[in-house]
Design an enzyme around this catalytic site. Structure first.
Site, mmCIF file in Angstrom:
data_model
loop_
_atom_site.group_PDB
_atom_site.id
_atom_site.type_symbol
_atom_site.label_atom_id
_atom_site.label_comp_id
_atom_site.label_asym_id
_atom_site.label_seq_id
_atom_site.Cartn_x
_atom_site.Cartn_y
_atom_site.Cartn_z
ATOM 1 N N HIS A 136 1.766 3.699 -8.005
ATOM 2 C CA HIS A 136 1.809 3.412 -6.563
ATOM 3 C C HIS A 136 3.045 2.596 -6.213
ATOM 4 C CE1 HIS A 136 -0.241 2.002 -2.674
ATOM 5 N NE2 HIS A 136 0.831 1.231 -2.783
ATOM 6 N N GLU A 137 3.253 1.506 -6.950
ATOM 7 C CA GLU A 137 4.399 0.627 -6.661
ATOM 8 C C GLU A 137 5.723 1.287 -7.041
ATOM 9 O OE1 GLU A 137 3.933 -1.726 -4.677
ATOM 10 O OE2 GLU A 137 1.756 -1.832 -4.902
ATOM 11 N N HIS A 147 7.000 3.597 -4.353
ATOM 12 C CA HIS A 147 7.730 2.936 -3.266
ATOM 13 C C HIS A 147 9.222 2.829 -3.601
ATOM 14 C CE1 HIS A 147 4.408 1.896 -0.657
ATOM 15 N NE2 HIS A 147 3.760 1.278 -1.639
#
Length: 171
Positions: free
Chosen positions: A79-80, A83
């Protein structure tokens, strides 16, 4: 039984493996190299992870990693990283917009969940109950202190009335 330090070292290695694996997927897909992000484990509060786009850095919540290791590594790490990948490929876009969602679902083959579902009782801190016309709101110590010390006013998003302090909630 593994000591907590040994367990944490083991989990950090698993995080690094997951990062390398997902970074490789992104490099193959976009046909370009991406710099390996700097990782730290000093994030506090209820967030599991935060990506700092311009710094190419990810901060993870050590406590939530230790308490939810499998799901954390499976979902939060990609998820991170997503980004950072999205920022490097598309520039400044909505944090969980269509570019990020497509990296999560099509590239990493994961659900594009914007929030984790971990139990945050051990990382939450003190909460303070405030009341408006329509409901009770639970604010963090940071917001409570801003109201008390700095005379900041918070309004309810539903009824638009000012929140009034009721009581401190004990953990």
């Amino acid at each position: 039984m593994m000591s907590s330090q040994t367990q944490f070292r083991h989990l950090k290695m698993q995080v690094q493996r997951k990062l390398a694996e997902t970074l490789q997927l992104a490099e193959n897909y976009f046909q370009r190299k991406f710099p390996v992000p700097t990782i730290s484990y000093e994030l506090r509060g209820v967030k599991a992870g935060v990506a700092y786009l311009q710094k190419n850095e990810i901060k993870f919540n050590r406590t939530l990693l230790l308490e939810n290791s499998d799901e954390f590594i499976r979902q939060v790490v990609p998820h991170e990283l997503a980004h950072l990948i999205v920022y490097q490929v598309f520039g400044q876009v909505k944090p969980h917009g269509q570019e990020w969602q497509s990296v999560m679902t099509q590239l990493f083959n994961l659900p594009a969940d914007t929030c984790h579902q971990f139990d945050v009782e051990n990382v939450q801190g003190k909460m303070f109950a405030y009341q408006c016309e329509c409901q009770t709101h639970y604010l963090t110590i940071r917001r409570h202190n801003r109201i008390q010390r700095d005379k900041i006013a918070y309004l309810c998003r539903k009824c638009h009335e000012k929140l009034v302090f009721i009581v401190k909630i004990n953990k």
